[in-house]
Design a protein around this motif. Structure first.
Motif, PDB file in Angstrom:
ATOM      1  N   GLN A  30       0.342  -1.442  -0.196  1.00 50.25           N
ATOM      2  CA  GLN A  30      -0.221   0.029   0.118  1.00 50.25           C
ATOM      3  C   GLN A  30       1.257   0.988  -0.047  1.00 50.25           C
ATOM      4  O   GLN A  30       0.344   2.632  -0.202  1.00 50.25           O
ATOM      5  N   LEU A  31       2.604   1.356   0.565  1.00 50.27           N
ATOM      6  CA  LEU A  31       3.271   3.097   0.178  1.00 50.27           C
ATOM      7  C   LEU A  31       3.327   2.439  -0.968  1.00 50.27           C
ATOM      8  O   LEU A  31       4.564   3.991  -0.765  1.00 50.27           O
ATOM      9  N   GLU A  32       3.529   2.358  -2.196  1.00 49.59           N
ATOM     10  CA  GLU A  32       3.930   2.146  -3.485  1.00 49.59           C
ATOM     11  C   GLU A  32       2.791   3.874  -3.599  1.00 49.59           C
ATOM     12  O   GLU A  32       4.463   4.272  -4.262  1.00 49.59           O
ATOM     13  N   PHE A  33       2.264   4.419  -3.501  1.00 51.62           N
ATOM     14  CA  PHE A  33       2.286   4.874  -4.169  1.00 51.62           C
ATOM     15  C   PHE A  33       2.758   6.511  -3.449  1.00 51.62           C
ATOM     16  O   PHE A  33       2.534   7.519  -3.857  1.00 51.62           O
ATOM     17  N   VAL A  34       2.395   6.016  -1.735  1.00 51.08           N
ATOM     18  CA  VAL A  34       3.624   7.162  -1.223  1.00 51.08           C
ATOM     19  C   VAL A  34       5.223   7.018  -1.664  1.00 51.08           C
ATOM     20  O   VAL A  34       5.427   8.020  -1.758  1.00 51.08           O
ATOM     21  N   VAL A  35       6.071   6.285  -1.642  1.00 44.47           N
ATOM     22  CA  VAL A  35       6.798   5.809  -2.784  1.00 44.47           C
ATOM     23  C   VAL A  35       6.801   7.305  -3.966  1.00 44.47           C
ATOM     24  O   VAL A  35       7.755   7.765  -4.056  1.00 44.47           O
TER      25      VAL A  35
END
Length: 535
Positions: A499-504
């Motif tokens: 879920q942190l992919e788009f945060v990155v």
């Protein structure tokens, strides 16, 4: 603003000038009053500026930039006009106002125009530079060139003019012929002599710093990930990673053309989805031959870019609005075409699928193989690099991104270049869409290509493309794409929540924008420090 009445004739021929390039072709040249906005490109070199108008004339085979001719031209005009610069590679923004004005003059004198239009040619320059421009005007008129100049300084008008026309409220109200000219003192300012290699190294180091920094960051992420989890380097993961880097780099290069011009394209992901859907629909549902289906989808991609370019240049809509609408429209069309269903290619097109996920054995590398998309990327990247760095059109694209108005006043067909950039962008996005669809062997139009425009823009920004336009490199975009895919692969392989992919991704774009702003300010400070106060 179109003229309300009257006409312009050059050597008896009516000039139907609707664009500055028509006036330039007819032999007119304009030195505008606002030289910094309309006359020069401050962040480019003296040579880059003076050779801009002659790129097409001196181009090798009519396509490739002739750097040798540009260098010789810059050196010759530098001597003739006594431009005080360390070398032809000195940035124009570091020069004094008088020398910047000489660069504008040199840009046009390289074309040997029939008529030279000077609008406040001595405003904002020192006395010595004024005298040199006066001397140049006398020499040009003695050689047979017509010089028409406007000035708010009456003494200057009376001193330099053979014929003075007085205008009032758009009408001719008076004329003075051959006024008596006072004597003027003229100064000569020779070109400074400093080794040219110093300026070349400065520019080279500036360009390499961006790519060097991101390259070191890419290396750091790879090393840390491989140390934490050795599976990062196994053949299966390495091949898949390179495969995905290749596919995403193609759409990264696509948006690079648009960003260089100062535009943006938010529809890339939807174009990827639409093209993949149309290809599957034509092959599976309609049974079209593969070559015909590929040609149709490629033509569709190019047509989308053409429509974008026309809406932006002719209807004067903002690129953000045009491509945002495209994002919604193309996604909707793709979903409607297959009734929101899923298309599978099956096994009938395994030969075509090889181009998207095939592998080539590498001697002496054991189980490691070369992904076929990397070969396609190498061809596209090579052509893109040649186009941007070695052709007249590529140089003009950078000029457009640097300063659109100055590019127009330099006789560059800016509208055509904008249209070209969007056609190239959509065409490459279409190629990417074909490969993405063949790679997964199925198309779901509701999700195919979702957020791919963000990956493309992030790769371009990380690779050194300025969102203001005028900057960008192919190698930088390739490294930026690799960094993003490695980061996302590291998230997965290290067991971090996906879920942190788009945060990155969001952080990457933000940091890229911050770095761009920092570098711009730092570059401006360096230019001010190097600027010389003399004219």
């Amino acid at each position: 603003m179109p003229p309300l009445a009257g006409e312009v004739r050059v050597a008896g021929q009516l000039l139907p000038a609707r664009h500055p390039d028509q006036a330039v072709a007819a032999g007119l040249a304009l030195v505008p009053e606002d030289r910094k906005t309309l006359g020069v490109f401050l962040e480019e070199s003296v040579q880059w500026n003076v050779a801009l108008t002659t790129l097409a004339r001196d181009a090798k085979a009519g396509i490739f930039v002739n750097e040798q001719a540009g260098s010789a031209l810059a050196a010759d005009l530098g001597q003739q006009l006594r431009i005080k610069a360390a070398s032809p590679d000195t940035l124009v923004g570091t020069l004094s106002g008088g020398n910047q004005q000489k660069v504008v003059l040199g840009k046009w004198l390289a074309l040997a125009p029939k008529v030279l239009l000077l609008d406040e040619p001595t405003r904002g320059i020192d006395v010595g530079a004024k005298a040199e421009i006066y001397q140049l005007m006398e020499r040009l008129t003695a050689e047979g060139m017509a010089v028409l100049f406007a000035s708010s300084e009456m003494e200057e008008v009376l001193a330099m003019s053979d014929r003075v026309l007085v205008m009032h409220e758009g009408r001719l109200s008076g004329e003075l012929s051959r006024p008596k000219r006072p004597r003027r003192a003229l100064w000569h300012w020779p070109l400074a002599s400093r080794p040219q290699i110093r300026a070349c190294i400065d520019i080279l180091v500036h360009d390499m710093k961006k790519n060097l920094g991101i390259s070191l960051l890419l290396l750091f992420v790879c090393v840390v990930t491989s140390l934490v989890n050795p599976n990062f380097l196994i053949p299966y993961n390495a091949e898949n990673l390179v495969n995905w880097v290749s596919l995403y780099a193609i759409i990264g290069l696509a948006v690079t053309f648009v960003i260089i011009t100062g535009g943006i394209d938010l529809s890339i992901g939807s174009v990827v989805g639409l093209v993949g859907t149309v290809l599957g629909w034509l092959l599976v549902e309609k049974g079209w031959p593969v070559p015909v289906a590929l040609v149709v989808t490629a033509a569709l991609s190019a047509s989308i870019g053409l429509v974008h370019g026309l809406l932006i240049t002719k209807v004067k809509l903002q690129p953000f609005v045009v491509t945002l609408c495209g994002l919604l429209i193309y996604r909707g069309v793709a979903r409607w075409l297959v009734h929101d269903g899923t298309l599978g290619f099956g096994t009938a097109y395994d030969g075509q699928r090889w181009f998207a996920n095939g592998r080539i054995a590498l001697p002496f590398f054991g189980d490691y193989r070369l992904p076929a998309p990397l070969i396609i990327l190498a061809v596209i990247a090579g052509l893109a690099a040649v186009f941007l760095n070695k052709t007249v059109w590529g140089r003009h694209l950078f000029a457009l991104g640097r300063n659109e108005e100055a590019a127009r006043y330099s006789g560059i067909r800016t509208d055509r270049l904008v249209i070209l950039s969007y056609v190239l962008c959509s065409t490459l996005a279409g190629i990417g869409g074909i490969l993405f669809a063949l790679d997964v062997n199925t198309v779901q139009p509701a999700s195919q290509g979702n957020f791919y425009e963000l990956y493309a823009i992030a790769a371009a920004v990380l690779g050194g493309c300025s969102l203001r336009g005028g900057e960008g490199s192919v190698i930088g975009v390739l490294i930026g794409t690799a960094l993003i895919r490695v980061l996302l692969n590291a998230i997965n392989i290290l067991g971090i929540a996906t879920q942190l992919e788009f945060v990155v991704l969001g952080m990457v774009i933000l940091l890229g924008a911050i770095a761009d702003e920092y570098l711009r300010r730092n570059r401006s400070r360096r230019q001010l420090k190097r600027a010389t106060p003399t004219g």
